[in-house]
Write an enzyme that holds these catalytic residues in place. Structure first.
Site, PDB file in Angstrom:
ATOM      1  N   GLN A   8      -2.621  -7.032 -32.104  1.00 31.07           N
ATOM      2  CA  GLN A   8      -1.808  -5.910 -31.557  1.00 31.07           C
ATOM      3  C   GLN A   8      -1.812  -4.794 -32.626  1.00 31.07           C
ATOM      4  O   GLN A   8      -1.082  -4.996 -33.684  1.00 31.07           O
ATOM      5  CB  GLN A   8      -0.607  -6.421 -31.069  1.00 31.07           C
ATOM      6  CG  GLN A   8       0.304  -5.281 -30.841  1.00 31.07           C
ATOM      7  CD  GLN A   8       1.931  -5.945 -30.385  1.00 31.07           C
ATOM      8  OE1 GLN A   8       2.206  -6.829 -31.081  1.00 31.07           O
ATOM      9  NE2 GLN A   8       2.408  -5.282 -29.554  1.00 31.07           N
ATOM     10  N   GLY A   9      -2.278  -3.530 -32.379  1.00 29.03           N
ATOM     11  CA  GLY A   9      -2.462  -2.601 -33.400  1.00 29.03           C
ATOM     12  C   GLY A   9      -1.326  -1.417 -33.135  1.00 29.03           C
ATOM     13  O   GLY A   9      -1.599  -0.234 -32.648  1.00 29.03           O
ATOM     14  N   TYR A  10      -0.008  -1.684 -33.167  1.00 27.48           N
ATOM     15  CA  TYR A  10       0.989  -0.837 -32.913  1.00 27.48           C
ATOM     16  C   TYR A  10       1.483  -0.204 -34.354  1.00 27.48           C
ATOM     17  O   TYR A  10       1.618   0.973 -34.468  1.00 27.48           O
ATOM     18  CB  TYR A  10       2.108  -1.308 -32.111  1.00 27.48           C
ATOM     19  CG  TYR A  10       2.071  -1.628 -30.715  1.00 27.48           C
ATOM     20  CD1 TYR A  10       0.878  -1.454 -30.090  1.00 27.48           C
ATOM     21  CD2 TYR A  10       3.107  -1.895 -29.916  1.00 27.48           C
ATOM     22  CE1 TYR A  10       0.689  -1.784 -28.793  1.00 27.48           C
ATOM     23  CE2 TYR A  10       3.142  -2.192 -28.653  1.00 27.48           C
ATOM     24  CZ  TYR A  10       1.818  -2.034 -28.146  1.00 27.48           C
ATOM     25  OH  TYR A  10       1.699  -2.219 -26.577  1.00 27.48           O
ATOM     26  N   SER A  11       2.147  -1.061 -35.361  1.00 24.11           N
ATOM     27  CA  SER A  11       2.541  -0.732 -36.389  1.00 24.11           C
ATOM     28  C   SER A  11       1.999   0.039 -37.426  1.00 24.11           C
ATOM     29  O   SER A  11       0.897  -0.402 -37.515  1.00 24.11           O
ATOM     30  CB  SER A  11       3.640  -1.733 -37.059  1.00 24.11           C
ATOM     31  OG  SER A  11       4.450  -2.518 -36.036  1.00 24.11           O
ATOM     32  N   SER A  57      -0.737  -9.169 -36.888  1.00 26.46           N
ATOM     33  CA  SER A  57      -0.813 -10.532 -36.873  1.00 26.46           C
ATOM     34  C   SER A  57      -2.203 -11.029 -36.269  1.00 26.46           C
ATOM     35  O   SER A  57      -2.806 -10.670 -35.357  1.00 26.46           O
ATOM     36  CB  SER A  57       0.194 -11.043 -35.927  1.00 26.46           C
ATOM     37  OG  SER A  57       1.207 -10.727 -36.339  1.00 26.46           O
ATOM     38  N   GLU A  87       7.084 -10.988 -21.821  1.00 26.64           N
ATOM     39  CA  GLU A  87       7.291 -12.383 -22.113  1.00 26.64           C
ATOM     40  C   GLU A  87       8.877 -12.744 -22.063  1.00 26.64           C
ATOM     41  O   GLU A  87       9.267 -13.972 -22.056  1.00 26.64           O
ATOM     42  CB  GLU A  87       7.230 -12.600 -23.735  1.00 26.64           C
ATOM     43  CG  GLU A  87       5.833 -12.728 -24.042  1.00 26.64           C
ATOM     44  CD  GLU A  87       5.707 -12.984 -25.398  1.00 26.64           C
ATOM     45  OE1 GLU A  87       5.860 -14.226 -25.979  1.00 26.64           O
ATOM     46  OE2 GLU A  87       5.139 -12.125 -26.214  1.00 26.64           O
TER      47      GLU A  87
END
Ligand SMILES: Cc1cc2nc3c(=O)[nH]c(=O)nc-3n(C[C@H](O)[C@H](O)[C@H](O)COP(=O)(O)OP(=O)(O)OC[C@H]3O[C@@H](n4cnc5c(N)ncnc54)[C@H](O)[C@@H]3O)c2cc1C
Length: 421
Positions: free
Chosen positions: A142-145, A177, A260
């Site tokens: 996941q490439g958000y931050s 992560s 989730e």
């Protein structure tokens, strides 16, 4: 049961009777578990590290084969077309049996991306990616931050510019992560610099194995190699690998964050209760079970987990009625993550100086408690103690959750925000 007292009477009614069809499914899952796990099975935590990874990989294969990993997906994409309540029942039974739902990186592929594609993806995206997520051929991160965009995600600076039939991407992600063992990354990138911060963002699917991408792992304070920085220097992805429409990535990203909630509401109380039981054993092991202060602190933990169970019931009741969980998800996130820092503090106090010399099998999990069945080793508790701090940061920090609750539940004035630009 009536759990009145909240501002919204409808939300505070707790009625956790599952419909008959999900109970029939529960019987199926129990039969599968009983027929597959060895009779002396204590939980994956009871295996040594190597055996636990081997088990987890084989187990993932079994779950994929039975389409338990894709339970709620439509049948045409390899799922079973069941409801999210069936999914909750499955997660409950897996947690009770002490077995994982897939491998760690499945959090991003199976749970986050697959659900996002099902809601927002094109037919071609679904047909191309879903079967490969299910088989484990493609792993995702996941490439958000970014270095200057975490809580304030809308200030992200990674850019994607169209060029022919591709997007060209430049920028940096951080805290990614599992990027070091992933094939693909879903990236939030700015595609329109003239639009307001939330509007000009797109959700792109980007292959990691290409010259324009550099993944640099770094170690967490728990000692685990988990995070990465991901650098994009004229990285490319196909023009049609934008999910949910160009400049609509903020809405897509927000919907992903909600997938989730119901599962956690069901599984958290099970995992945290097992952890308190291990804590009681730990106190016995270290001869602290007669210490009145330790006893009182353990009782506090136990009652906190009971409250967590009722909070979970409240969220699930909403699900049974088809309601959006709303601000309860922030209550639950804030509650379990803050609680977890306290219960692990207590474990460290019980072990005293032994906690400084971690011995035994460390947890395989990077999130929440050690695995069910884990032995009471100092390595298990001291690593979980460090991991617990991160629970108050990922998926929205405690401060941010408190802001949400203050503004959306208590109706307090919005906190001052920086002016645009
Ligand atoms: C274990 C773990 C795994 C992660 N995995 C991923 C991943 O796979 N992909 C990914 O994209 N990201 C990931 N993250 C990053 C995570 O989403 C961010 O760390 C989180 O959003 C916080 O952002 P930040 O670290 O930039 O802190 P900041 O947003 O800079 O916050 C710093 C401090 O300021 C406080 N603060 C910020 N804004 C406010 C406010 N408005 N009011 C009050 N206090 C405020 C925060 O609460 C915090 O205490 C992960 C983080 C952790 C810990």
């Amino acid at each position: 049961m009536d759990c009145a007292g909240g501002p919204d009477e409808e939300r505070s009614q707790v009625d956790i009777s599952y419909p008959p069809e999900t109970e029939t499914f529960r019987t199926e899952v129990r039969a599968f578990l009983a027929g597959t796990l060895p009779p002396d099975w204590k939980g994956i935590g009871a295996l040594d590290e190597e055996a636990a990874w081997a088990f987890a990989r084989d187990w993932r294969g079994l779950l994929a084969e039975r389409r338990y990993l894709s339970l709620t997906w439509p049948e045409r994409y390899g799922g079973r077309g069941l409801t999210k309540l069936h999914q909750v029942v499955l997660m409950e039974e897996l947690a009770l049996a002490g077995v994982p739902f897939g491998l760690p990186q499945d959090t991003f592929g199976v749970k986050m991306l697959a659900n996002t594609l099902l809601r927002w993806g094109t037919e071609e995206q679904k047909r191309r990616f879903l079967p490969r997520i299910l088989s484990g051929e493609d792993t995702w991160c996941q490439g958000y931050s970014e270095p200057d965009a975490g809580s304030d995600l809308a200030s992200l600076k990674t850019r994607a510019v169209p060029e022919g039939d591709t997007w060209v991407i430049d920028g940096q992600k951080v805290w990614t992560s599992g990027a070091h063992h992933s094939d693909w990354i879903f990236v939030l990138a700015r595609t329109n610099r003239d639009a307001s911060p939330h509007r000009g963002i797109s959700f792109l699917l980007v292959p990691l194995d290409q010259p324009g991408v550099e993944v640099r792992p770094f170690r967490m304070m728990s000692g685990q190699l988990h995070f990465n920085e991901v650098f994009f220097s004229s990285a490319r992805t196909r023009a049609d690998l934008v999910v949910g429409g160009v400049d609509n990535g903020w809405t897509v990203a927000q919907s992903l964050l909600g997938v989730e909630r119901g599962e956690e509401a069901a599984t958290n109380p099970i995992l945290f209760k097992a952890e308190v039981e291990r804590l009681v054993e730990l106190a016995r092991l270290y001869g602290k079970d007669q210490d009145p202060v330790i006893r009182q602190r353990i009782a506090w933990c136990w009652s906190k987990v009971e409250i967590m169970r009722y909070l979970g019931y409240r969220i699930l009741t909403g699900w049974l009625k088809g309601a959006d969980p709303g601000p309860e998800s922030s209550i639950a996130k804030l509650y379990w993550s803050e609680y977890h820092t306290k219960v692990t503090d207590l474990a460290m106090d019980i072990m005293g100086l032994h906690a400084q010399v971690p011995v035994g099998r460390p947890p395989l999990r990077t999130y929440r408690t050690d695995d069910p069945g884990a032995a009471n080793s100092s390595a298990s508790w001291s690593t979980t103690y460090l991991i617990a701090r991160s629970g108050t940061i990922y998926a929205g920090t405690s401060q941010v959750q408190r802001n949400i609750l203050a503004e959306k539940v208590l109706g307090l004035p919005r906190e001052p925000r920086a002016a645009a630009g």
